[in-house]
Design a protein around this motif. Structure first.
Motif, PDB file in Angstrom:
ATOM      1  N   ALA A  45       0.842  -1.197   0.000  1.00  0.00           N
ATOM      2  CA  ALA A  45       0.000   0.000   0.000  1.00  0.00           C
ATOM      3  C   ALA A  45       0.879   1.249   0.000  1.00  0.00           C
ATOM      4  O   ALA A  45       2.065   1.207   0.341  1.00  0.00           O
ATOM      5  CB  ALA A  45      -0.907  -0.017   1.226  1.00  0.00           C
ATOM      6  N   ALA A  46       0.285   2.387  -0.341  1.00  0.00           N
ATOM      7  CA  ALA A  46       1.041   3.641  -0.469  1.00  0.00           C
ATOM      8  C   ALA A  46       1.614   4.140   0.845  1.00  0.00           C
ATOM      9  O   ALA A  46       2.647   4.787   0.872  1.00  0.00           O
ATOM     10  CB  ALA A  46       0.157   4.710  -1.091  1.00  0.00           C
ATOM     11  N   GLY A  47       0.962   3.868   1.941  1.00  0.00           N
ATOM     12  CA  GLY A  47       1.445   4.347   3.228  1.00  0.00           C
ATOM     13  C   GLY A  47       0.492   3.944   4.328  1.00  0.00           C
ATOM     14  O   GLY A  47      -0.562   3.364   4.083  1.00  0.00           O
ATOM     15  N   GLY A  48       0.862   4.258   5.570  1.00  0.00           N
ATOM     16  CA  GLY A  48       0.004   3.901   6.679  1.00  0.00           C
ATOM     17  C   GLY A  48       0.591   4.335   8.008  1.00  0.00           C
ATOM     18  O   GLY A  48       1.597   5.057   8.064  1.00  0.00           O
ATOM     19  N   ASN A  49      -0.054   3.886   9.066  1.00  0.00           N
ATOM     20  CA  ASN A  49       0.370   4.168  10.435  1.00  0.00           C
ATOM     21  C   ASN A  49       0.787   2.876  11.110  1.00  0.00           C
ATOM     22  O   ASN A  49       0.183   1.833  10.875  1.00  0.00           O
ATOM     23  CB  ASN A  49      -0.776   4.796  11.234  1.00  0.00           C
ATOM     24  CG  ASN A  49      -1.222   6.118  10.659  1.00  0.00           C
ATOM     25  OD1 ASN A  49      -0.404   6.998  10.443  1.00  0.00           O
ATOM     26  ND2 ASN A  49      -2.511   6.248  10.391  1.00  0.00           N
ATOM     27  N   GLY A  50       1.800   2.916  11.946  1.00  0.00           N
ATOM     28  CA  GLY A  50       2.226   1.741  12.693  1.00  0.00           C
ATOM     29  C   GLY A  50       3.098   0.825  11.852  1.00  0.00           C
ATOM     30  O   GLY A  50       3.718   1.244  10.873  1.00  0.00           O
ATOM     31  N   ASP A  51       3.146  -0.448  12.252  1.00  0.00           N
ATOM     32  CA  ASP A  51       4.002  -1.421  11.577  1.00  0.00           C
ATOM     33  C   ASP A  51       3.634  -1.540  10.104  1.00  0.00           C
ATOM     34  O   ASP A  51       2.475  -1.418   9.719  1.00  0.00           O
ATOM     35  CB  ASP A  51       3.888  -2.793  12.241  1.00  0.00           C
ATOM     36  CG  ASP A  51       4.451  -2.807  13.654  1.00  0.00           C
ATOM     37  OD1 ASP A  51       5.286  -1.940  13.977  1.00  0.00           O
ATOM     38  OD2 ASP A  51       4.060  -3.699  14.429  1.00  0.00           O
ATOM     39  N   VAL A  52       4.635  -1.800   9.268  1.00  0.00           N
ATOM     40  CA  VAL A  52       4.406  -2.012   7.834  1.00  0.00           C
ATOM     41  C   VAL A  52       3.764  -3.391   7.701  1.00  0.00           C
ATOM     42  O   VAL A  52       4.326  -4.386   8.164  1.00  0.00           O
ATOM     43  CB  VAL A  52       5.727  -1.917   7.041  1.00  0.00           C
ATOM     44  CG1 VAL A  52       5.482  -2.187   5.565  1.00  0.00           C
ATOM     45  CG2 VAL A  52       6.374  -0.542   7.245  1.00  0.00           C
ATOM     46  N   PRO A  53       2.560  -3.474   7.087  1.00  0.00           N
ATOM     47  CA  PRO A  53       1.835  -4.749   7.065  1.00  0.00           C
ATOM     48  C   PRO A  53       2.442  -5.794   6.138  1.00  0.00           C
ATOM     49  O   PRO A  53       3.260  -5.481   5.267  1.00  0.00           O
ATOM     50  CB  PRO A  53       0.449  -4.331   6.555  1.00  0.00           C
ATOM     51  CG  PRO A  53       0.723  -3.147   5.689  1.00  0.00           C
ATOM     52  CD  PRO A  53       1.866  -2.425   6.360  1.00  0.00           C
ATOM     53  N   SER A  54       1.996  -7.010   6.318  1.00  0.00           N
ATOM     54  CA  SER A  54       2.363  -8.109   5.429  1.00  0.00           C
ATOM     55  C   SER A  54       1.702  -7.869   4.073  1.00  0.00           C
ATOM     56  O   SER A  54       0.610  -7.294   3.993  1.00  0.00           O
ATOM     57  CB  SER A  54       1.879  -9.426   6.030  1.00  0.00           C
ATOM     58  OG  SER A  54       2.150 -10.485   5.160  1.00  0.00           O
ATOM     59  N   PHE A  55       2.367  -8.292   3.004  1.00  0.00           N
ATOM     60  CA  PHE A  55       1.796  -8.179   1.665  1.00  0.00           C
ATOM     61  C   PHE A  55       2.453  -9.207   0.761  1.00  0.00           C
ATOM     62  O   PHE A  55       3.468  -9.796   1.114  1.00  0.00           O
ATOM     63  CB  PHE A  55       1.964  -6.753   1.094  1.00  0.00           C
ATOM     64  CG  PHE A  55       3.387  -6.346   0.836  1.00  0.00           C
ATOM     65  CD1 PHE A  55       3.937  -6.429  -0.432  1.00  0.00           C
ATOM     66  CD2 PHE A  55       4.190  -5.873   1.865  1.00  0.00           C
ATOM     67  CE1 PHE A  55       5.250  -6.051  -0.673  1.00  0.00           C
ATOM     68  CE2 PHE A  55       5.500  -5.488   1.632  1.00  0.00           C
ATOM     69  CZ  PHE A  55       6.032  -5.580   0.365  1.00  0.00           C
ATOM     70  N   VAL A  56       1.864  -9.427  -0.411  1.00  0.00           N
ATOM     71  CA  VAL A  56       2.430 -10.338  -1.402  1.00  0.00           C
ATOM     72  C   VAL A  56       3.302  -9.510  -2.339  1.00  0.00           C
ATOM     73  O   VAL A  56       2.832  -8.559  -2.968  1.00  0.00           O
ATOM     74  CB  VAL A  56       1.335 -11.078  -2.193  1.00  0.00           C
ATOM     75  CG1 VAL A  56       1.951 -11.939  -3.288  1.00  0.00           C
ATOM     76  CG2 VAL A  56       0.495 -11.929  -1.259  1.00  0.00           C
ATOM     77  N   ALA A  57       4.582  -9.865  -2.415  1.00  0.00           N
ATOM     78  CA  ALA A  57       5.529  -9.124  -3.252  1.00  0.00           C
ATOM     79  C   ALA A  57       5.164  -9.280  -4.714  1.00  0.00           C
ATOM     80  O   ALA A  57       4.862 -10.373  -5.181  1.00  0.00           O
ATOM     81  CB  ALA A  57       6.948  -9.622  -3.004  1.00  0.00           C
ATOM     82  N   GLY A  58       5.200  -8.180  -5.437  1.00  0.00           N
ATOM     83  CA  GLY A  58       4.893  -8.221  -6.856  1.00  0.00           C
ATOM     84  C   GLY A  58       5.814  -7.307  -7.622  1.00  0.00           C
ATOM     85  O   GLY A  58       6.498  -6.466  -7.047  1.00  0.00           O
TER      86      GLY A  58
END
Length: 185
Positions: A45-58
């Motif tokens: 995702a473009a950005g957020g608050n807190g820990d960087v979430p899990s995601f599927v690398a693409g």
């Protein structure tokens, strides 16, 4: 007190891998933080608050993609110094294999020279039917060989080719070699 963060180490993944949550160490207790990234092609995702979430690398194509993740801490209404780290995503190679082949017994089976997208992959291959005159497995390209069929019916071998590039293994591609028997009078 001034809010501070410890930057995570740089990370590298193959496309399709699950990138785990990146936990951030901060001080003093109660420090909050926001994050942004520089490259949308990695799948985060473009950005957020807190820990960087899990995601599927693409990746958006055949290139290696790198994003800089910038974290900005805050405590008591005051921002601390931003820290950054990178996430690099390497594409999975795709093997280009020959079309299915039909060869007569005793004829020359042409060499199979594999290519990949992106280029420069290495190849491992398997053959499920060694009776045609080809080994059960190998690496690199397949040298030409003489077709063998000592029976009365066509013999089919499935050749499966798996590419690897930059320590990332791509999906297997396959083709068949069919050896027709010699005619009997």
């Amino acid at each position: 007190p001034e809010a501070s963060l410890t930057a995570p180490t740089n990370q590298t993944f193959c496309a399709g891998a699950v990138v785990p949550v990146t936990n951030i160490n901060s001080s003093p207790a109660g420090t909050t933080y926001t994050w942004t990234k520089s490259n949308p092609a990695i799948g985060l995702a473009a950005g957020g608050n807190g820990d960087v979430p899990s995601f599927v690398a693409g990746t958006a194509g055949a290139a290696v993609e790198t994003a800089t993740i910038t974290l900005t801490p805050a405590f008591g209404g005051c921002n601390g110094n931003a820290v950054s780290y990178t996430i690099t995503v390497k594409p999975l190679p795709q093997a280009n294999v020959p079309l299915n082949q039909i060869i007569c017994n005793g004829a020359a089976v042409p060499a199979a020279n594999f290519t990949s997208v992106p280029g420069a992959a290495t190849f491992a291959w398997t053959n499920n039917n060694t009776s045609i005159g080809l080994a059960a497995n190998g690496s690199g390209n397949i040298a030409g060989f003489s077709a063998i069929n000592s029976g009365n019916a066509p013999v089919v071998a499935n050749i499966t080719v798996t590419p690897t590039l930059n320590s990332c293994t791509g999906n297997a591609s396959a083709y068949t070699i069919t050896i027709k028997p010699s005619p009997v009078v």
